[in-house]
Design an enzyme around this catalytic site. Sequence first.
Site, PDB file in Angstrom:
ATOM      1  N   CYS A   1      -6.614  26.960 -10.070  1.00  0.00           N
ATOM      2  CA  CYS A   1      -5.911  25.773  -9.071  1.00  0.00           C
ATOM      3  C   CYS A   1      -5.586  26.952  -7.410  1.00  0.00           C
ATOM      4  CB  CYS A   1      -5.519  24.648  -9.246  1.00  0.00           C
ATOM      5  SG  CYS A   1      -4.352  24.998 -10.168  1.00  0.00           S
TER       6      CYS A   1
ATOM      7  N   ARG B   1       6.731  26.765  -8.447  1.00  0.00           N
ATOM      8  CA  ARG B   1       6.989  25.479  -8.634  1.00  0.00           C
ATOM      9  C   ARG B   1       7.483  24.528  -8.094  1.00  0.00           C
ATOM     10  NH1 ARG B   1       2.242  24.220 -11.312  1.00  0.00           N
ATOM     11  NH2 ARG B   1       2.591  24.337 -12.915  1.00  0.00           N
TER      12      ARG B   1
ATOM     13  N   GLU C   1       0.346  32.335 -14.039  1.00  0.00           N
ATOM     14  CA  GLU C   1      -0.443  32.229 -12.933  1.00  0.00           C
ATOM     15  C   GLU C   1      -0.305  32.872 -12.214  1.00  0.00           C
ATOM     16  OE1 GLU C   1      -0.898  28.951 -12.964  1.00  0.00           O
ATOM     17  OE2 GLU C   1      -1.632  28.219 -10.687  1.00  0.00           O
TER      18      GLU C   1
ATOM     19  N   ASN D   1      -4.972  19.948  -5.550  1.00  0.00           N
ATOM     20  CA  ASN D   1      -5.263  20.526  -6.748  1.00  0.00           C
ATOM     21  C   ASN D   1      -5.972  20.308  -7.971  1.00  0.00           C
ATOM     22  OD1 ASN D   1      -2.331  19.713  -6.656  1.00  0.00           O
ATOM     23  ND2 ASN D   1      -2.330  20.152  -8.536  1.00  0.00           N
ATOM     24  N   THR D   2      -5.783  19.058  -8.113  1.00  0.00           N
ATOM     25  CA  THR D   2      -6.431  18.456  -9.113  1.00  0.00           C
ATOM     26  C   THR D   2      -7.549  17.939  -8.362  1.00  0.00           C
ATOM     27  OG1 THR D   2      -5.421  15.977  -8.554  1.00  0.00           O
ATOM     28  CG2 THR D   2      -4.352  17.319 -10.242  1.00  0.00           C
TER      29      THR D   2
ATOM     30  N   GLN E   1       3.835  25.254  -5.570  1.00  0.00           N
ATOM     31  CA  GLN E   1       2.695  24.823  -6.277  1.00  0.00           C
ATOM     32  C   GLN E   1       3.262  23.203  -7.214  1.00  0.00           C
ATOM     33  OE1 GLN E   1       0.368  28.688  -7.754  1.00  0.00           O
ATOM     34  NE2 GLN E   1       0.301  26.946  -9.159  1.00  0.00           N
TER      35      GLN E   1
ATOM     36  N   THR F   1      -8.928  11.873 -22.944  1.00  0.00           N
ATOM     37  CA  THR F   1      -7.797  11.236 -22.192  1.00  0.00           C
ATOM     38  C   THR F   1      -6.442  11.516 -21.849  1.00  0.00           C
ATOM     39  OG1 THR F   1      -7.225  12.460 -24.788  1.00  0.00           O
ATOM     40  CG2 THR F   1      -8.216   9.348 -24.999  1.00  0.00           C
ATOM     41  N   GLY F   2      -6.568  13.346 -21.748  1.00  0.00           N
ATOM     42  CA  GLY F   2      -5.424  13.886 -20.922  1.00  0.00           C
ATOM     43  C   GLY F   2      -5.700  13.558 -19.089  1.00  0.00           C
TER      44      GLY F   2
ATOM     45  N   HIS G   1      -0.797  22.015  -3.738  1.00  0.00           N
ATOM     46  CA  HIS G   1      -0.757  23.226  -3.440  1.00  0.00           C
ATOM     47  C   HIS G   1      -0.866  24.078  -2.049  1.00  0.00           C
ATOM     48  CE1 HIS G   1      -1.087  22.944  -7.663  1.00  0.00           C
ATOM     49  NE2 HIS G   1      -1.818  24.188  -7.657  1.00  0.00           N
TER      50      HIS G   1
HETATM   51  P1  NAP Z   1      -3.586  16.862 -21.563  1.00  0.00           P
HETATM   52  O1  NAP Z   1      -3.333  16.371 -20.513  1.00  0.00           O
HETATM   53  O2  NAP Z   1      -2.740  17.217 -22.584  1.00  0.00           O
HETATM   54  O3  NAP Z   1      -5.336  16.428 -22.068  1.00  0.00           O
HETATM   55  C1  NAP Z   1      -5.294  17.258 -23.295  1.00  0.00           C
HETATM   56  C2  NAP Z   1      -6.850  16.709 -24.180  1.00  0.00           C
HETATM   57  O4  NAP Z   1      -8.001  17.074 -24.688  1.00  0.00           O
HETATM   58  C3  NAP Z   1      -6.446  15.456 -24.609  1.00  0.00           C
HETATM   59  O5  NAP Z   1      -7.870  15.150 -23.590  1.00  0.00           O
HETATM   60  C4  NAP Z   1      -6.803  15.147 -25.618  1.00  0.00           C
HETATM   61  O6  NAP Z   1      -6.857  14.891 -26.608  1.00  0.00           O
HETATM   62  C5  NAP Z   1      -7.262  16.583 -25.582  1.00  0.00           C
HETATM   63  N1  NAP Z   1      -6.890  17.472 -27.600  1.00  0.00           N
HETATM   64  C6  NAP Z   1      -5.583  17.793 -27.964  1.00  0.00           C
HETATM   65  N2  NAP Z   1      -6.177  18.529 -28.941  1.00  0.00           N
HETATM   66  C7  NAP Z   1      -7.144  18.315 -28.987  1.00  0.00           C
HETATM   67  C8  NAP Z   1      -8.323  18.636 -30.053  1.00  0.00           C
HETATM   68  N3  NAP Z   1      -7.768  19.136 -31.222  1.00  0.00           N
HETATM   69  N4  NAP Z   1      -9.778  18.883 -30.259  1.00  0.00           N
HETATM   70  C9  NAP Z   1      -9.957  18.099 -29.433  1.00  0.00           C
HETATM   71  N5  NAP Z   1      -9.707  17.314 -28.413  1.00  0.00           N
HETATM   72  C10 NAP Z   1      -7.980  18.193 -28.217  1.00  0.00           C
HETATM   73  O7  NAP Z   1      -4.524  18.643 -20.361  1.00  0.00           O
HETATM   74  P2  NAP Z   1      -4.707  18.228 -19.507  1.00  0.00           P
HETATM   75  O8  NAP Z   1      -3.815  18.515 -18.225  1.00  0.00           O
HETATM   76  O9  NAP Z   1      -5.873  17.307 -18.851  1.00  0.00           O
HETATM   77  O10 NAP Z   1      -4.868  20.427 -19.005  1.00  0.00           O
HETATM   78  C11 NAP Z   1      -6.777  20.095 -20.062  1.00  0.00           C
HETATM   79  C12 NAP Z   1      -7.328  21.295 -19.511  1.00  0.00           C
HETATM   80  O11 NAP Z   1      -7.127  21.547 -18.362  1.00  0.00           O
HETATM   81  C13 NAP Z   1      -6.195  22.437 -20.151  1.00  0.00           C
HETATM   82  O12 NAP Z   1      -6.739  23.725 -20.548  1.00  0.00           O
HETATM   83  C14 NAP Z   1      -5.322  22.934 -19.226  1.00  0.00           C
HETATM   84  O13 NAP Z   1      -5.302  24.497 -19.103  1.00  0.00           O
HETATM   85  C15 NAP Z   1      -6.264  22.812 -17.939  1.00  0.00           C
HETATM   86  N6  NAP Z   1      -5.965  22.695 -16.623  1.00  0.00           N
HETATM   87  C16 NAP Z   1      -5.414  21.213 -16.792  1.00  0.00           C
HETATM   88  C17 NAP Z   1      -4.915  21.617 -14.612  1.00  0.00           C
HETATM   89  C18 NAP Z   1      -4.417  20.573 -14.636  1.00  0.00           C
HETATM   90  O14 NAP Z   1      -4.081  20.710 -13.395  1.00  0.00           O
HETATM   91  N7  NAP Z   1      -3.298  19.687 -15.397  1.00  0.00           N
HETATM   92  C19 NAP Z   1      -5.108  22.143 -13.880  1.00  0.00           C
HETATM   93  C20 NAP Z   1      -5.647  23.559 -14.619  1.00  0.00           C
HETATM   94  C21 NAP Z   1      -6.724  23.765 -16.106  1.00  0.00           C
HETATM   95  P3  NAP Z   1      -5.794  13.500 -27.470  1.00  0.00           P
HETATM   96  O15 NAP Z   1      -4.934  12.334 -26.341  1.00  0.00           O
HETATM   97  O16 NAP Z   1      -6.970  12.914 -28.238  1.00  0.00           O
HETATM   98  O17 NAP Z   1      -4.696  14.141 -28.063  1.00  0.00           O
END
Ligand code: NAP
Length: 366
Positions: free
Chosen positions: A163, A249, A215, A341-342, A189, A18-19, A256
Site C-alpha cells: 500500500c 506509523r 516496509e 491505503n485500504t 502511514q 472475515t478479516g 498514507h
Molecule cells: P486479518 O484481519 O487478521 O484477517 C485474516 C483473515 O485470514 C481472516 O479472514 C482469517 O479468518 C483468515 N485466516 C487466518 N488463518 C487462516 C487459516 N488457517 N486458513 C484460512 N484462513 C485463515 O488480516 P488482514 O489485515 O485482513 O490482512 C489479510 C492479508 O492482507 C494479510 O496477509 C496481510 O498481510 C495483508 N495486507 C493487509 C493490509 C491491511 O491494510 N490490513 C494491507 C496490505 C496487505 P478467521 O477470521 O476465521 O480467523
Amino acid sequence: MKAIIPEKKLRVGVIGATGMVGQRFISLLENHPWFDVVTLAASPRSAGKRYEDAVGDRWKMPTPMPEAVKDMIVYDASEVEKVAATCDFVFSAVDLKKDEIRAIEEAYAKTETPVVSNNSAHRWTPDVPMVVPELNPQHYEVIEFQKKRLGTKRGFITCKPNCSIQSYTPMLHALKEFEPTVVVATTYQAISGAGKTFKDWPEMIDNVIPYIGGEEEKSEQEPLRIWGHIENGEIVKASSPIITTQCIRVPVSDGHTAAVFVNFKKKPTKEQILEAWKNFKGLPQELGLPSAPKQFITYFEEDNRPQCKLDREIEGGMGVCAGRLREDAVYDWKFVGLSHNTKRGAAGGAILSAELLVAKGYITAK
Ligand code: NAP
C-alpha cells in the site's frame, strides 16, 4: 482497445473474508456492476458459521455489513476444490505464513480459478505479475508463462504491490520521460495498514512509531518491479532510480502520505511536471473501468493540502493526490503525495486489477 464487458455478473469468492481486508472487499463489491460475491471463506474457526456470526464484533468498516452476505455460510478456505467449484475467480486476503499463502493461492489457480491477491507472498514470484493497473498492465502478459508452469488453461495468480508505494510511485511514473535517478521518500502511514483501528490500538493515539517491519524494503524495491520488463517469461526489475525510504506509523485512521525528494537525468520545469500529472491516464481510464478514477493524479495548489482527512476519499479513494511541489536546495524537486491505503492501496486496487483482467479477457465465466 475495447473492453470486454461481461454479459452477466461473474461469481466471486473472497478468501479471508472475515478479516479487515476481506471486509473491505465485501464493502467495495456491494452493488458492483460486474461482480457478485457468492462465496466467503476463512479459517476453520469461522467455517460453518453465518458470516455475521463469524465476524462477531470484528466488523471494522465505516459502513454497515451488506445484508446480502450476513446469512452466507463461511467455507473453510483450505477446502479448495469445494470453494473453487462455486465461483469464477477469487480475491485472496488470508493471513497465513508466506509459504502457506503461496501454496493455497497456487492450489486455487490449479483448480482453474484465477486468484487476485492482496497478499505479499507472490510479489517476487518471477512469473506472477504485480500490477498497478494504470502503471504496468503490460505485465499481465507474463500470465501465459505462469499458466504453462502451473499446467492450467485459465487459472493463474496476480497480485498488487504494498500500500505504501501508491503514495509516490504514480507521480514518479508520470515523470518517467524525465528519467528520475534518485528518490528519497518518507512515508507517514495510517494504522489501518496494520489492520488496526484506534479502538484496538489505543497506544497509537498521540503517538508516532518510527518502525514498520519490512516496509522500507518493500517501499524501495517494489516500484522497481513495477517498472521492470518481461524477459524469458519472468519479470526482471528495473535498475533505476535508486530509491531510499523511511516508513513511519502515524496516528491517522486511513491514508498514507509521502514526502518525496527526487533528482532527474533531464530536470523538468514545474509546468512540465504539473502538465504530466494532470494529463496522465492509464488503461483503466481509457477503458472506463467501473472502479477507475476519472482523474488519477490530482494536484492541490494550496500549501496545506493534500490532507488525509480532507483528500483521501478523492475519486472514491481510488485517485492519488499530490501537492507542495517546489525546487529543493539539495535535490531537483520535492513534493508530497497521498493515497488511500485500504482502497487504492489494497482491496480497491485489487478490484480494479480484476476489472482490467476481465476487460482484457484473462478472467471469464467458467
Ligand atoms: P486479518 O484481519 O487478521 O484477517 C485474516 C483473515 O485470514 C481472516 O479472514 C482469517 O479468518 C483468515 N485466516 C487466518 N488463518 C487462516 C487459516 N488457517 N486458513 C484460512 N484462513 C485463515 O488480516 P488482514 O489485515 O485482513 O490482512 C489479510 C492479508 O492482507 C494479510 O496477509 C496481510 O498481510 C495483508 N495486507 C493487509 C493490509 C491491511 O491494510 N490490513 C494491507 C496490505 C496487505 P478467521 O477470521 O476465521 O480467523
